[in-house]
Structure formats: structure tokens, C-alpha cells
Scaffold this active site. Structure first.
Site, mmCIF file in Angstrom:
data_model
loop_
_atom_site.group_PDB
_atom_site.id
_atom_site.type_symbol
_atom_site.label_atom_id
_atom_site.label_comp_id
_atom_site.label_asym_id
_atom_site.label_seq_id
_atom_site.Cartn_x
_atom_site.Cartn_y
_atom_site.Cartn_z
ATOM 1 C CE LYS A 17 -4.453 -1.524 1.119
ATOM 2 N NZ LYS A 17 -5.638 -1.442 1.966
ATOM 3 C CE LYS B 238 -5.666 -8.843 -2.758
ATOM 4 N NZ LYS B 238 -5.824 -8.267 -1.413
ATOM 5 C CE LYS C 254 -13.216 -4.233 -2.571
ATOM 6 N NZ LYS C 254 -13.474 -3.949 -1.184
HETATM 7 P P1 TYM Z 1 -10.274 -6.604 2.864
HETATM 8 O O1 TYM Z 1 -11.350 -5.589 3.038
HETATM 9 O O2 TYM Z 1 -9.146 -6.296 1.969
HETATM 10 O O3 TYM Z 1 -10.906 -7.976 2.372
HETATM 11 C C1 TYM Z 1 -11.986 -8.611 3.063
HETATM 12 C C2 TYM Z 1 -11.790 -10.126 3.028
HETATM 13 O O4 TYM Z 1 -11.735 -10.596 1.677
HETATM 14 C C3 TYM Z 1 -10.573 -11.414 1.503
HETATM 15 N N1 TYM Z 1 -10.112 -11.275 0.107
HETATM 16 C C4 TYM Z 1 -9.929 -12.295 -0.739
HETATM 17 N N2 TYM Z 1 -10.095 -13.616 -0.589
HETATM 18 C C5 TYM Z 1 -9.833 -14.396 -1.663
HETATM 19 N N3 TYM Z 1 -9.420 -13.936 -2.863
HETATM 20 C C6 TYM Z 1 -9.234 -12.615 -3.061
HETATM 21 N N4 TYM Z 1 -8.840 -12.158 -4.261
HETATM 22 C C7 TYM Z 1 -9.493 -11.716 -1.963
HETATM 23 N N5 TYM Z 1 -9.423 -10.373 -1.817
HETATM 24 C C8 TYM Z 1 -9.806 -10.110 -0.542
HETATM 25 C C9 TYM Z 1 -9.569 -10.855 2.502
HETATM 26 O O5 TYM Z 1 -8.571 -11.788 2.820
HETATM 27 C C10 TYM Z 1 -10.457 -10.537 3.686
HETATM 28 O O6 TYM Z 1 -10.688 -11.694 4.470
HETATM 29 N N6 TYM Z 1 -7.629 -5.982 7.071
HETATM 30 C C11 TYM Z 1 -8.819 -6.597 6.507
HETATM 31 C C12 TYM Z 1 -10.104 -6.101 7.151
HETATM 32 C C13 TYM Z 1 -10.123 -6.266 8.623
HETATM 33 C C14 TYM Z 1 -10.229 -7.505 9.326
HETATM 34 C C15 TYM Z 1 -10.238 -7.143 10.706
HETATM 35 C C16 TYM Z 1 -10.306 -8.847 8.933
HETATM 36 C C17 TYM Z 1 -10.069 -5.266 9.526
HETATM 37 N N7 TYM Z 1 -10.133 -5.798 10.789
HETATM 38 C C18 TYM Z 1 -10.317 -8.132 11.703
HETATM 39 C C19 TYM Z 1 -10.390 -9.814 9.937
HETATM 40 C C20 TYM Z 1 -10.385 -9.453 11.307
HETATM 41 C C21 TYM Z 1 -8.881 -6.229 5.027
HETATM 42 O O7 TYM Z 1 -8.312 -5.266 4.592
HETATM 43 O O8 TYM Z 1 -9.725 -7.039 4.307
#
Ligand code: TYM
Length: 332
Positions: free
Chosen positions: A116, A197, A200
Site C-alpha cells: 500500500k 490477487k 478492486k
Molecule cells: P479486505 O477488506 O481487503 O478484504 C476482506 C476479506 O476478503 C478477503 N479477500 C480475498 N479472498 C480471496 N481472494 C481474493 N482475491 C481476496 N481479496 C480479498 C480478505 O482476505 C479478507 O478476508 N484488514 C482486513 C479487514 C479487517 C479484518 C479485521 C479482517 C479489519 N479488521 C479483523 C479480519 C479481522 C482487510 O483489509 O480485508
């Protein structure tokens, strides 16, 4: 017979846009399934999204629409605690205490921070750096046993465990050590570049499917998916594009890899890609319909997120009071 204690799960998603097929298959769909067997809490991680600059009016709308998306994907506010992170003050409070118990070196190693920081070179803010301490707070406040996430969040989970066990070692048992729960579809890849991956922020709009895409657009993007120069639908190392399409197809149809390979033996990739596109579009149809209904019922959404905030505040307050006491803050 004594009933076995139900495990606790917590997870979150950032309201950075409409959820992708990766978010859905790698995380949110499993949340809906897991809420049947666990005490579950799911949140919209709006404070996390502030690490990237947001346009305020647009951000406010997006937080609500992402909350509606969670419900549209089957997360049920009568079965789970479904809330918005910033509505529960304990997240910021514990985030600070944990930031004071996380090392600079540990945070510097986080690959998401490095990625990032490279993507937003003009805004490498302190929040982006301490992001994993806030994420640890999200999880530890609820004493979560399991955290269902995609594979990209595994490193943050490991850090959470390290910070929690260090804190427990210094101050006495305070936090449950959480385990990651990684789905089979832990890493859905971009349709335009299957070595990356699905995200968005994919520079090629054909690489990413969102769960609100129209059926026609979904089928079109799958038809353009990058594959390989062979002619065989089979799951094998080196066939990144086909492996990804098979993973997606298996996830939405329930078929095994062997069944898929048998069904498409002797057929071209064109037929396979069209079938995957149609199956995904059909699978997402009810999600899209439920989302439209929910967005027409803002009063219901407000009622749900207020109830979620109250429930989450009640659970997290207990941990927070314990933590303040343990680190030696003077009670009010
Ligand atoms: P975020 O918002 O980027 O993504 C949400 C969830 O989607 C999963 N994910 C994917 N899984 C499979 N293939 C993909 N291409 C893919 N892209 C995204 C992510 O692994 C995630 O599980 N930091 C976290 C949000 C967060 C969180 C938490 C998660 C904040 N606090 C506490 C768990 C527990 C994040 O940025 O996810």
C-alpha cells in the site's frame, strides 16, 4: 450431556467499494455459513479504510451500502453481531494500547504495508503503518477463537497472535489467541492476470468481478479471462488461469475438480469460460436482488447497525476494562 461451548469468530471487511468475487468467495460467503455454528461478529472496517484518503460524502454512502452488501450475502443480524467499526469506541481504544505493544520492526515487515505504501506513495501515513495493531484490537476485543479471512490477511493474524501472547506474558492472561480460518477459495486471482490477487484496484477492469456486476458484464469478463495455450480443462501446476476458473466454478456449483475436468473433456476453453460466467452470474443473482431491496429500506439498515453497535459495545467493553486495569490506568 454438557453442551460444548460455541467458539467465537470475528471478521471484517473494508468499505473500499463493492465487494469483489474474491471477497465473497474468500471471506463473506463463509461468514454466512459459519454464523450457524459459532458466536459470530462481523464488521465493516471503516476506520481501517481511512488509511487511504476517502471523499467524505461518497465514503459515508459506501459504508452503508457495504453494510447492506453484508446482509445481502447472507450475514444475518439475528444470528450474528453485525456492526460498523467506528460505532464501537473500544476498537480505537484498544488499538492505541496495542500500538504501544507492537514493535516498529514487526510492523515494517507487513507486506500489505509495503504494497500500500508503494501504491499510495504520496500518503504513507502513520495509520497505514499501525493498521495491524488496530486489526489485532478488532479481533482480541471479542476474544475470537477463529478469524475467517483470505490468505492475504494471514500475516496480520500471525502478528495479532504474537502481540496477544506477548501482552498475556507481561500482564497475565487477557486475550484468547485467535487462529486464522482460511477458506479453499483463499486467493481468487485476477481474470486479466491470474498471477495477481483479484482486487478492486486491478488496473484492468476485466480482471475483477464485483458481486453487483450485471449478468451480461460478468459473462463478458469471463469470456475474456486469460488462460493458456493448451486445450485442457484440468487443475495442474502452471495453469494459473484455468486453476482460478476451476476454483471459482467449483465454488459456485459445488462440483469437484474431477467432475469439472470430466464435463469439459474435449471441449474448448470458450465453452468452459462461458459456463463459468453464466454460473457466477446466476449464483450472484439473489445477492443482487436482496441488495436492491435492502437499499430501499434504509430504516431497517439503520435499526440493524444500531443494534449491532450496542451488542458489540457490550462485548468489547468487558475486554477493554480488563485491559485498562491490567496496564495500570486509573479507573474513573
Ligand atoms: P479486505 O477488506 O481487503 O478484504 C476482506 C476479506 O476478503 C478477503 N479477500 C480475498 N479472498 C480471496 N481472494 C481474493 N482475491 C481476496 N481479496 C480479498 C480478505 O482476505 C479478507 O478476508 N484488514 C482486513 C479487514 C479487517 C479484518 C479485521 C479482517 C479489519 N479488521 C479483523 C479480519 C479481522 C482487510 O483489509 O480485508
Amino acid at each position: 450431556m454438557e453442551e460444548q461451548k460455541k467458539k467465537v469468530i470475528l471478521s471484517g471487511i473494508q468499505p473500499t467499494g463493492v465487494f469483489t468475487l474474491g471477497n465473497y468467495l474468500g471471506a463473506v460467503r463463509n461468514w454466512a455459513q459459519m454464523q450457524e455454528d459459532f458466536h459470530s461478529a462481523y464488521m465493516i472496517a471503516d476506520l481501517h479504510a481511512l488509511t487511504v484518503r476517502q471523499e467524505p460524502a461518497d465514503f459515508r454512502k459506501r459504508i452503508l451500502s457495504c453494510y447492506a452488501l453484508l446482509l445481502a450475502c447472507g450475514v444475518d443480524p439475528d444470528k450474528s453481531v453485525v456492526f460498523i467499526q467506528s460505532h464501537v469506541p473500544a476498537h480505537s481504544q484498544l488499538g492505541w494500547v496495542l500500538a504501544c505493544n507492537t514493535q516498529f520492526g514487526e510492523l515494517s515487515r507487513m507486506t500489505q504495508f509495503k504494497d500500500k505504501a508503494a501504491q499510495h506513495a504520496d500518503n504513507i501515513n502513520a495509520g497505514l503503518f499501525t493498521y495491524p495493531s488496530l486489526m489485532a484490537a478488532d479481533i482480541l476485543l471479542y476474544q475470537a477463537d477463529l478469524v475467517p479471512v483470505g490468505v492475504d490477511q494471514k500475516q496480520h493474524l500471525e502478528l495479532t497472535r504474537d502481540v496477544a501472547s506477548r501482552f498475556n506474558g507481561i500482564y497475565g492472561q487477557t486475550f484468547t489467541l485467535p487462529e486464522p480460518y482460511i477458506a479453499k477459495e483463499a486467493k481468487i486471482m485476477s481474470l486479466a492476470d491470474p498471477t495477481k490477487k483479484m482486487s478492486k484496484s486491478d488496473p484492468n477492469p476485466n480482471g475483477c468481478i464485483t458481486i453487483l456486476d450485471e449478468p451480461g458484464a460478468i459473462v463478458k469478463k469471463f469470456k475474456r479471462a486469460v488462460t493458456d495455450s493448451e486445450m485442457e480443462v484440468c487443475y495442474r501446476e502452471g495453469k494459473d488461469g484455468i486453476n482460478n476458473l476451476m476454483t471459482i466454478y467449483a465454488a459456485v456449483t459445488g462440483l469437484t475438480m474431477e467432475q469439472i475436468a470430466a464435463d469439459f473433456a474435449g471441449k474448448g476453453y470458450g465453452d468452459f469460460k462461458a459456463a463459468v460466467g453464466e454460473a457466477v452470474a446466476e449464483h450472484l443473482r439473489p445477492v443482487r436482488e436482496r441488495y436492491a431491496d435492502l437499499m430501499n429500506n434504509k430504516d431497517y439498515l439503520t435499526e440493524c447497525y444500531r443494534k449491532g453497535a450496542e451488542q458489540a459495545a457490550n462485548i468489547s467493553r468487558r475486554t477493554m476494562e480488563k485491559v485498562y486495569k491490567k496496564v495500570g490506568l486509573l479507573a474513573k
